[in-house]
Design a protein around this motif. Structure first.
Motif, PDB file in Angstrom:
ATOM      1  N   THR A 260      -3.444  23.843 -15.616  1.00 33.46           N
ATOM      2  CA  THR A 260      -2.658  24.497 -15.852  1.00 33.46           C
ATOM      3  C   THR A 260      -1.345  25.432 -16.134  1.00 33.46           C
ATOM      4  O   THR A 260      -1.830  26.255 -17.356  1.00 33.46           O
ATOM      5  CB  THR A 260      -4.416  25.836 -15.829  1.00 33.46           C
ATOM      6  OG1 THR A 260      -3.690  26.164 -14.601  1.00 33.46           O
ATOM      7  CG2 THR A 260      -5.055  25.336 -15.806  1.00 33.46           C
ATOM      8  N   VAL A 261      -0.707  24.621 -15.809  1.00 33.39           N
ATOM      9  CA  VAL A 261       0.447  25.036 -15.859  1.00 33.39           C
ATOM     10  C   VAL A 261       0.641  26.196 -15.508  1.00 33.39           C
ATOM     11  O   VAL A 261       1.564  26.951 -15.902  1.00 33.39           O
ATOM     12  CB  VAL A 261       0.910  24.506 -17.221  1.00 33.39           C
ATOM     13  CG1 VAL A 261       1.392  23.425 -17.542  1.00 33.39           C
ATOM     14  CG2 VAL A 261       0.541  25.266 -18.424  1.00 33.39           C
ATOM     15  N   THR A 262       0.260  27.233 -14.425  1.00 27.99           N
ATOM     16  CA  THR A 262       0.359  28.288 -14.097  1.00 27.99           C
ATOM     17  C   THR A 262       1.585  28.543 -13.038  1.00 27.99           C
ATOM     18  O   THR A 262       2.113  29.492 -13.036  1.00 27.99           O
ATOM     19  CB  THR A 262      -1.124  28.902 -13.770  1.00 27.99           C
ATOM     20  OG1 THR A 262      -2.637  28.755 -14.316  1.00 27.99           O
ATOM     21  CG2 THR A 262      -1.359  30.025 -13.480  1.00 27.99           C
ATOM     22  N   GLY A 263       1.258  27.702 -11.771  1.00 29.43           N
ATOM     23  CA  GLY A 263       2.416  28.329 -10.971  1.00 29.43           C
ATOM     24  C   GLY A 263       1.688  29.018  -9.847  1.00 29.43           C
ATOM     25  O   GLY A 263       2.599  28.554  -8.560  1.00 29.43           O
ATOM     26  N   LEU A 264       0.774  29.670  -9.359  1.00 30.58           N
ATOM     27  CA  LEU A 264       0.288  29.871  -8.681  1.00 30.58           C
ATOM     28  C   LEU A 264       0.459  29.034  -7.544  1.00 30.58           C
ATOM     29  O   LEU A 264      -0.662  28.283  -8.019  1.00 30.58           O
ATOM     30  CB  LEU A 264      -1.088  30.955  -8.822  1.00 30.58           C
ATOM     31  CG  LEU A 264      -0.336  32.358  -9.615  1.00 30.58           C
ATOM     32  CD1 LEU A 264      -1.970  32.997 -10.114  1.00 30.58           C
ATOM     33  CD2 LEU A 264       0.237  33.289  -9.185  1.00 30.58           C
ATOM     34  N   ALA A 265       0.157  29.225  -6.222  1.00 30.54           N
ATOM     35  CA  ALA A 265       0.355  28.825  -5.136  1.00 30.54           C
ATOM     36  C   ALA A 265      -0.080  28.844  -4.275  1.00 30.54           C
ATOM     37  O   ALA A 265       0.375  30.411  -3.407  1.00 30.54           O
ATOM     38  CB  ALA A 265       1.648  28.046  -5.250  1.00 30.54           C
TER      39      ALA A 265
ATOM     40  N   ILE B 139      14.532  37.286  -8.426  1.00 26.78           N
ATOM     41  CA  ILE B 139      14.494  37.989  -7.459  1.00 26.78           C
ATOM     42  C   ILE B 139      13.411  38.204  -7.091  1.00 26.78           C
ATOM     43  O   ILE B 139      12.370  37.312  -7.446  1.00 26.78           O
ATOM     44  CB  ILE B 139      15.836  39.171  -7.811  1.00 26.78           C
ATOM     45  CG1 ILE B 139      14.406  39.283  -9.432  1.00 26.78           C
ATOM     46  CG2 ILE B 139      16.182  39.267  -9.291  1.00 26.78           C
ATOM     47  CD1 ILE B 139      14.778  40.912 -10.132  1.00 26.78           C
ATOM     48  N   ASP B 140      12.806  39.374  -5.870  1.00 22.52           N
ATOM     49  CA  ASP B 140      11.780  39.155  -5.305  1.00 22.52           C
ATOM     50  C   ASP B 140      10.938  40.393  -6.469  1.00 22.52           C
ATOM     51  O   ASP B 140      11.191  42.072  -7.053  1.00 22.52           O
ATOM     52  CB  ASP B 140      11.879  40.403  -4.389  1.00 22.52           C
ATOM     53  CG  ASP B 140      10.528  40.742  -3.314  1.00 22.52           C
ATOM     54  OD1 ASP B 140       9.610  39.878  -3.685  1.00 22.52           O
ATOM     55  OD2 ASP B 140      10.699  41.276  -2.315  1.00 22.52           O
ATOM     56  N   THR B 141       9.969  39.242  -6.823  1.00 23.66           N
ATOM     57  CA  THR B 141       9.285  40.693  -7.912  1.00 23.66           C
ATOM     58  C   THR B 141       8.382  41.550  -6.877  1.00 23.66           C
ATOM     59  O   THR B 141       7.701  42.475  -8.110  1.00 23.66           O
ATOM     60  CB  THR B 141       7.871  39.345  -8.233  1.00 23.66           C
ATOM     61  OG1 THR B 141       7.974  37.885  -8.139  1.00 23.66           O
ATOM     62  CG2 THR B 141       7.157  39.785  -9.469  1.00 23.66           C
TER      63      THR B 141
ATOM     64  N   GLY C 182       2.590  37.914  -3.484  1.00 21.43           N
ATOM     65  CA  GLY C 182       2.557  38.470  -3.035  1.00 21.43           C
ATOM     66  C   GLY C 182       0.971  38.000  -2.374  1.00 21.43           C
ATOM     67  O   GLY C 182       0.297  37.619  -1.319  1.00 21.43           O
ATOM     68  N   LEU C 183       0.696  38.688  -3.616  1.00 23.25           N
ATOM     69  CA  LEU C 183      -1.507  38.381  -3.386  1.00 23.25           C
ATOM     70  C   LEU C 183      -1.750  37.006  -3.067  1.00 23.25           C
ATOM     71  O   LEU C 183      -2.834  37.218  -2.014  1.00 23.25           O
ATOM     72  CB  LEU C 183      -1.965  39.408  -4.155  1.00 23.25           C
ATOM     73  CG  LEU C 183      -3.508  39.238  -4.205  1.00 23.25           C
ATOM     74  CD1 LEU C 183      -3.316  39.460  -2.416  1.00 23.25           C
ATOM     75  CD2 LEU C 183      -4.036  40.617  -4.932  1.00 23.25           C
ATOM     76  N   THR C 184      -1.141  36.561  -3.973  1.00 21.94           N
ATOM     77  CA  THR C 184      -2.103  34.732  -3.874  1.00 21.94           C
ATOM     78  C   THR C 184      -2.294  34.155  -2.376  1.00 21.94           C
ATOM     79  O   THR C 184      -3.179  33.295  -2.302  1.00 21.94           O
ATOM     80  CB  THR C 184      -0.781  33.557  -4.318  1.00 21.94           C
ATOM     81  OG1 THR C 184      -0.772  34.108  -5.769  1.00 21.94           O
ATOM     82  CG2 THR C 184      -2.354  32.411  -5.046  1.00 21.94           C
ATOM     83  N   GLY C 185      -1.325  34.197  -1.586  1.00 24.24           N
ATOM     84  CA  GLY C 185      -1.712  33.499   0.040  1.00 24.24           C
ATOM     85  C   GLY C 185      -2.465  34.448   0.729  1.00 24.24           C
ATOM     86  O   GLY C 185      -3.094  33.363   1.546  1.00 24.24           O
ATOM     87  N   ASP C 186      -2.721  35.205  -0.206  1.00 24.81           N
ATOM     88  CA  ASP C 186      -3.590  36.078   0.974  1.00 24.81           C
ATOM     89  C   ASP C 186      -5.050  36.853   0.292  1.00 24.81           C
ATOM     90  O   ASP C 186      -6.398  36.770   1.530  1.00 24.81           O
ATOM     91  CB  ASP C 186      -3.394  37.803   1.361  1.00 24.81           C
ATOM     92  CG  ASP C 186      -1.515  37.601   2.370  1.00 24.81           C
ATOM     93  OD1 ASP C 186      -1.653  36.664   2.427  1.00 24.81           O
ATOM     94  OD2 ASP C 186      -0.851  38.505   1.916  1.00 24.81           O
ATOM     95  N   LEU C 187      -5.297  35.843  -0.780  1.00 27.86           N
ATOM     96  CA  LEU C 187      -6.551  35.755  -1.202  1.00 27.86           C
ATOM     97  C   LEU C 187      -7.787  34.982  -0.421  1.00 27.86           C
ATOM     98  O   LEU C 187      -7.909  34.402  -0.192  1.00 27.86           O
ATOM     99  CB  LEU C 187      -6.504  34.854  -2.621  1.00 27.86           C
ATOM    100  CG  LEU C 187      -5.803  35.678  -3.991  1.00 27.86           C
ATOM    101  CD1 LEU C 187      -5.949  34.946  -5.035  1.00 27.86           C
ATOM    102  CD2 LEU C 187      -6.546  36.752  -4.273  1.00 27.86           C
ATOM    103  N   SER C 188      -9.304  35.531  -0.452  1.00 28.17           N
ATOM    104  CA  SER C 188      -9.839  35.466   0.484  1.00 28.17           C
ATOM    105  C   SER C 188     -10.449  34.192  -0.625  1.00 28.17           C
ATOM    106  O   SER C 188     -10.196  33.976  -1.467  1.00 28.17           O
ATOM    107  CB  SER C 188     -11.137  36.365   0.440  1.00 28.17           C
ATOM    108  OG  SER C 188     -11.352  36.846  -0.803  1.00 28.17           O
ATOM    109  N   THR C 189     -11.737  33.506   0.477  1.00 31.73           N
ATOM    110  CA  THR C 189     -12.200  32.286  -0.775  1.00 31.73           C
ATOM    111  C   THR C 189     -12.933  33.070  -2.010  1.00 31.73           C
ATOM    112  O   THR C 189     -12.483  32.188  -2.688  1.00 31.73           O
ATOM    113  CB  THR C 189     -13.490  32.381   0.035  1.00 31.73           C
ATOM    114  OG1 THR C 189     -12.743  30.799   1.944  1.00 31.73           O
ATOM    115  CG2 THR C 189     -13.974  30.530  -0.202  1.00 31.73           C
TER     116      THR C 189
END
Length: 465
Positions: free
Chosen positions: A77-82, A303-305, A416-423
């Motif tokens: 989906t060419v998003t980029g969230l990882a 830069i740090d978003t 910085g929320l992506t990696g901390d998301l629950s299932t």
């Protein structure tokens, strides 16, 4: 007479719905609409990418099925969230899978969009074919077929030039093998507005490099203006001969980029967590420019978003919501939708029946489509924010809203929320990324399939505002 009209309306409704497949003497024949094929394609590629990323040769260590699905969906989906580190958690094979899926999701989507409109031209009455051709900036439906090859040609040329330019910076720094692959990967990711990077902190290490910043930003701006504009640029270089859509997209892109650049640079100039922490004025200006253009909808950051001020964060979310050009590698509600909404509001304030710009007027149908797309996207934002507020009780509303708009606009920026998301949160973002990539085209397709109502009701008046 009324009963016959109602019966005709019911028959028309039955004819408009049909099963996705039928049985024939030759077997099962699938009868899917183009948006349904597009949605099915994204789902199948997401699942196929998941299987590839679960192979032992794809990762440096084991990853979960959910992480593999999230990464695959984000790529196609060419998003980029990882949720995994592309550079350290994925091997060269895994990174190649991601790059291939980005190319398919970007160019494949553009090509499918062209084919969809070709099919639309065939379905619409002859009197509406000229409208379809004009909206695509093409003199004829035959020209659209040639445009598919033009899209691929433009992509190959742009990505080849981008690889060479980035190689001039990264090959001396990392060596031929690593430097060349990083150049290829980032070029594909940039042109297709994906935002994936093999660097753990995106492009923050190259914040002071004019070559990297300008090359990457040029790639995702070119990829985001839309295939109709590329086709128009192929035919002529004179601005006065461009069609209305091309002129509006180019002017609005320039306007939004300059306004965002001035605003974000001013707001972040003395912020020690972003521009204020950079040493030279040149680095600050370069970082301000990059952060202003990346939300529509590239996803890279220098830069740090998460350290940005609230006003800059709000501006970034607005840019992610707008997106780039229609039928491009980017998403969002699209520039043309944004322009039509502005023109409609201006026409209402000026008490004019129809909005007009550059000696052309917008039809009521065009205004209604723009309102529908914006309202549907806004409603989706509310639903996803509500869902994440339930699944992620420890996250701030600002981070949740930012993550939602980024996923729905297929941008890829995160606080910085992506990696901390629950299932459940990750599953919700996966669905959001697919909806954000497929939604606008699907909505436009179904709205373009006009039908004449069998009954014309009396007009009513409501108080608004």
């Amino acid at each position: 007479m009324i009963e016959r009209r109602r019966q005709a309306a019911g028959d028309a409704g039955k004819r408009s719905w049909r099963r996705p497949f039928k049985r024939t003497h030759r077997g099962i024949v699938f009868r899917l609409q183009p948006p349904e094929i597009l949605l099915l394609g994204f789902i199948l590629f997401s699942l196929a990418g998941t299987l590839l990323l679960k192979l032992p040769i794809a990762t440096t260590g084991p990853i979960s099925w959910l992480d593999a699905l999230f990464t695959s969906t984000s790529a196609v989906t060419v998003t980029g969230l990882a949720v995994v580190d592309t550079g350290s958690d994925l091997t060269l094979f895994g990174q190649a899978v991601v790059a291939t899926w980005i190319q398919i999701g970007g160019l494949g989507f553009m090509t499918f969009a062209a084919l969809t409109v070709m099919m639309l031209g065939g379905r619409l009455p002859m009197t509406h074919n000229s409208v379809v051709r004009e909206s695509l900036n093409q003199p004829s439906l035959n020209a659209i077929r040639g445009l598919v090859g033009t899209v691929v040609t433009y992509a190959l040329i742009a990505e080849s030039i981008g690889t060479v330019l980035l190689g001039l910076h990264w090959i001396p720094e990392h060596g031929w093998r690593t430097g060349l692959w990083e150049s290829v990967f980032h070029t594909i990711s940039a042109f297709n507005n994906a935002g994936f990077s093999t660097h753990s902190n995106s492009l923050m290490d190259d914040v002071g490099s004019p070559l990297v910043n300008l090359t990457i930003s040029a790639l995702f701006i070119i990829g985001g203006i839309g295939f109709a504009v590329l086709g128009d640029l192929r035919r002529t270089r004179r601005f006065s001969q461009f069609t209305l859509q091309t002129r509006l997209i180019l002017l609005t892109t320039l306007f939004l980029n300059l306004i965002a650049f001035a605003a974000i640079t001013a707001l972040e100039w003395h912020n020690p967590g972003t521009l204020g922490g950079l040493q030279s004025t040149g680095e600050r200006l370069l970082a301000g420019w990059f952060q202003a253009v990346t939300p529509r909808t590239a996803g890279f950051n220098t830069i740090d978003t998460s350290a940005m001020t609230q006003p800059s964060t709000l501006i970034t979310m607005a840019l992610m919501f707008i997106g780039a050009g229609p039928s491009s590698t980017a998403s969002g509600i699209k520039i043309t939708t944004f322009v039509v909404l502005i023109l409609a509001a201006r026409a209402f304030l000026q008490q004019r029946d129809e909005p007009a710009v550059m000696h052309r007027r917008m039809s009521v149908a065009t205004v209604n489509k723009a309102i529908a797309v914006a309202l549907a996207t806004g409603s989706m934002v509310f639903i996803v924010v509500l869902g994440l507020s339930i699944t992620e009780p420890g996250a701030s509303l600002e981070d949740i809203l930012f993550e939602t708009v980024s996923a729905l606009g297929t941008v890829g920026l995160s606080r910085g929320l992506t990696g901390d998301l629950s299932t459940p949160g990750r599953l919700l973002i996966i669905v959001t990324m697919i909806v954000g990539r497929v939604g606008p085209l699907s909505l436009g397709y179904f709205m373009a399939r006009e039908s004449s109502p069998a009954i014309r009701y009396p007009q009513a008046s409501l108080q608004i505002g």
